[in-house]
Design an enzyme around this catalytic site. Structure first.
Site, mmCIF file in Angstrom:
data_model
loop_
_atom_site.group_PDB
_atom_site.id
_atom_site.type_symbol
_atom_site.label_atom_id
_atom_site.label_comp_id
_atom_site.label_asym_id
_atom_site.label_seq_id
_atom_site.Cartn_x
_atom_site.Cartn_y
_atom_site.Cartn_z
ATOM 1 N N GLU A 163 0.796 -1.505 0.455
ATOM 2 C CA GLU A 163 0.071 -0.213 0.588
ATOM 3 C C GLU A 163 0.726 1.412 0.231
ATOM 4 O O GLU A 163 1.068 2.223 -0.836
ATOM 5 C CB GLU A 163 -0.587 0.156 0.829
ATOM 6 C CG GLU A 163 -2.240 -0.711 0.992
ATOM 7 C CD GLU A 163 -3.373 -0.969 2.478
ATOM 8 O OE1 GLU A 163 -3.864 -0.696 2.573
ATOM 9 O OE2 GLU A 163 -2.394 -0.814 3.414
ATOM 10 N N HIS A 172 6.891 -24.531 -1.417
ATOM 11 C CA HIS A 172 6.459 -25.117 -2.643
ATOM 12 C C HIS A 172 6.040 -24.224 -3.666
ATOM 13 O O HIS A 172 4.759 -23.413 -4.579
ATOM 14 C CB HIS A 172 4.548 -25.602 -2.072
ATOM 15 C CG HIS A 172 4.797 -26.774 -1.199
ATOM 16 N ND1 HIS A 172 4.682 -28.340 -1.813
ATOM 17 C CD2 HIS A 172 4.409 -26.273 -0.061
ATOM 18 C CE1 HIS A 172 4.570 -28.814 -0.877
ATOM 19 N NE2 HIS A 172 4.584 -28.157 0.144
#
Ligand code: GLU
Length: 617
Positions: free
Chosen positions: A493, A509
């Site tokens: 942001e 992963h």
């Protein structure tokens, strides 16, 4: 939280105009309604209404009061008790329209006091807690006749937080100001005019000399003079040191901070303390609803969604039931074939206006009329409150910085307080155990204060260290995944960096392929049940050359020894505190984002392409 302004003068001043400008400079503290009272020929002239100051001014000409009136009080409200309506807006008056009061704060025992005053014949017009004050003073004046004495005795009966400014139609030159917990400052132009205000910028165009009221102090303001007393020793005036303010008006509005975002991070301790005082009745009601529910959902967007993730974790620990967290924009799509009858939906929104959330709860009610919406928001009277069966208002006060900071910690705290109510009702934990969790929650403001006091230079050093890394990860397990995600969101942001909060276990992963020699990874590592496993994940990144920065508690050893840099949160390393780490660890990541924004020349208060309240799909 709201803004108070007052002045008493012996000069010919346009007091309506000055009061109007004064509350405009305090509008950041509250903006749902406003009012002005001026004392004139032993009468009180009042103008007030709901809405933005400028709109009300166009309708009521707030700056137009008789030119020879000398005492004025003004207020810009941020409703806590009763919706933003004309009747509820300040000032509030007694039965005879002689005493006017403007108030910032919450009076905790107002229900008892109101009943007591009603039984003595006082008639109340508003739903506010504030209105008891003029009636209490009126009642006291019946026996005593002295305004100061009547105010002191009224205050002694009140529990809670207040900044108050009071005037009386028959006291043509006097304002009485008193405070506990809510700020109040007295400004003075010697011999001519005395001001009071919730914050310095309100009178800064006229004087730079002021006195800061402390808790339980009362100030008697007359034109160009002021006397101070202790509420509990009110016979003799006390000495106070005058202060000279050097700030510009712009700096003063931000309380001397460079940006609202930084100011609001520093306001987290006080926002938490206020939120700790949410009435236990409303917390208990939420707890009972959740205990009797079969299917529970929690829904929100952005920062509120990460507060929801943290809160869901805390609540399920004590509730022993599954809670499904769904982003509000996906609520209907995911539940269109399955939302159960009697489902309970916890809806969270800082502004209470997030359109995706409103649509989600509207749809839920239409699809399953027996579904129940229980919501948590920071804004009284906002749209979500109109669509909810039960509401809790967090007490963060107005948040101006677009990136949510103090509202996040108060949302997590509110959910934690509900969780502890559940623990009490279910009696699954011993009373002493529950008290230890309460003690840990009560300690959160001080932990954040201590952290902010000692760690700014370290955070700036880390920001400079990370300056060239366009992307990296916050990794965590368990409840801290919420902290990691919220930290990542803040950096996106305000600093325009694609920093991702991710599950440390899941990171192998995929994300681990990004790791090279010196690639930074920030681990969020409170000493909870995930700590040992997190060490394993940390090693996976370290052995591939990752530069490890960790957030740990002060007496941490194991992760500290494996890290290149640690940010140490000054809190005990026990399970009572660890479960509330989403509150105590997040200021470090908010500050990291703030200083990263500055490092890259972005204005942290106005992130690119973002708005504070998201009212489009
Ligand atoms: N409790 C008062 C009200 O609801 C004052 C609000 C405030 O300080 O924000 O009107």
């Amino acid at each position: 939280m709201c803004g108070i302004f007052g002045l008493t003068t012996n000069q010919n001043k346009p007091i309506g105009k000055i009061a109007l400008e004064g509350i405009k400079r305090l509008e950041y503290r509250g903006y749902d309604s406003c009012g002005i009272v001026c004392q004139y020929e032993s009468q009180l002239l009042v103008k007030k209404d709901a809405g933005k100051i400028e709109e009300i001014n166009k309708r009521l000409k707030l700056d137009e009061f008789p030119s020879d009136s000398k005492v004025v009080l003004a207020h810009t409200r941020w409703a806590t008790h009763g919706p933003p309506t004309k009747i509820n807006s300040h000032p509030h008056l007694d039965c005879n329209n002689k005493i006017a009061v403007v108030h910032n704060g919450i009076l905790e025992n107002f229900i008892e006091l109101k009943e007591e005053l009603q039984s003595k014949g006082h008639v109340f017009k508003s739903e506010t807690d504030t209105e008891i004050i003029p009636h209490l003073i009126e009642e006291n004046m019946k026996t005593n006749g002295d305004l100061k004495e009547a105010v002191v005795n009224a205050i002694k009966k009140c529990k809670g937080a207040y900044g108050l400014a009071i005037c009386h139609a028959d006291y043509p030159d006097t304002i009485i100001a008193v405070r506990r917990e809510s700020p109040l400052i007295v400004g003075i132009e010697e011999g001519e005019t005395t001001y009071c205000a919730s914050d310095i910028p309100a009178f800064l165009p006229y004087t730079r000399n002021c006195y800061i009221l402390e808790d339980d102090e009362i100030a008697i303001l007359k034109a160009g003079t002021v006397e101070f007393y202790d509420i509990y020793n009110s016979d003799f005036p006390k000495e106070k040191q005058i202060q000279h303010i050097e700030w510009s008006i712009d700096a003063a509005e931000k309380g001397g901070y460079e940006h609202f975002m930084l100011k609001e991070i520093y306001e987290e301790p006080s926002a938490l303390r206020r939120t700790m005082k949410i009435s236990s009745d409303s917390l208990k009601k939420f707890a009972e609803i959740l205990l009797s529910a079969e299917n529970i959902y929690i829904t929100a967007a952005g920062t509120s969604f990460y507060a929801a993730l943290a809160g869901k974790f805390i609540i399920t620990k004590f509730l022993g039931k599954y809670i499904e967290a769904i982003e509000c924009s996906e609520f209907k799509t995911q539940l269109i074939n399955s939302l159960e009858k009697n489902a309970i939906i916890i809806a969270i929104s800082q502004s209470g206006e997030t359109i995706d959330l409103i649509e989600a709860v509207r749809w839920a009610k239409k699809y399953q009329p027996s579904a129940r919406i229980i919501s948590i928001t920071n804004i009284v009277g906002s749209s979500i409150t109109r669509h909810s069966d039960n509401i809790i208002i967090t007490q963060a006060g107005p948040e101006i910085g677009v990136a949510a900071t103090k509202t996040y910690v108060t949302q997590v705290l509110t959910l934690a307080l509900i969780a502890l109510e559940i623990a009490k009702l279910r009696k699954i934990e011993k009373e002493e155990e529950i008290q230890k969790y309460y003690d840990a929650l009560r300690a959160t403001p001080e932990i954040i204060e201590n952290f902010l006091e000692k760690n700014i230079e370290l955070i700036k050093f880390i920001v400079r260290n990370l300056e060239k890394n366009l992307n990296f990860f916050f990794l965590a397990r368990g409840i801290s995944i919420a902290t990691a995600k919220e930290g990542g969101l803040k950096l996106k942001e305000v600093a325009c960096r694609f920093i991702e909060g991710y599950s440390a276990a899941h990171a192998k992963h995929g994300p681990i392929s990004l790791v090279r020699e010196g690639y930074p990874i920030i681990f969020i590592a409170p000493p909870d049940e995930t700590y040992e496993r997190l060490i394993g994940n940390l090693m996976e990144f370290k052995s591939r050359g990752g530069k490890i920065i960790s957030l740990v508690v002060e007496d941490d050893i194991k992760i500290t020894n494996l890290s290149d840099i640690t940010i140490r949160i000054p809190q005990p390393g026990d399970m009572y505190h660890s479960i509330f780490s989403p509150i105590t660890f997040i200021p470090a990541l908010q500050l990291l984002s703030y200083y990263a924004a500055l490092e890259h020349n972005f204005d942290p208060d106005k992130p690119l392409n973002l708005a504070k309240t998201v009212t489009v799909h």
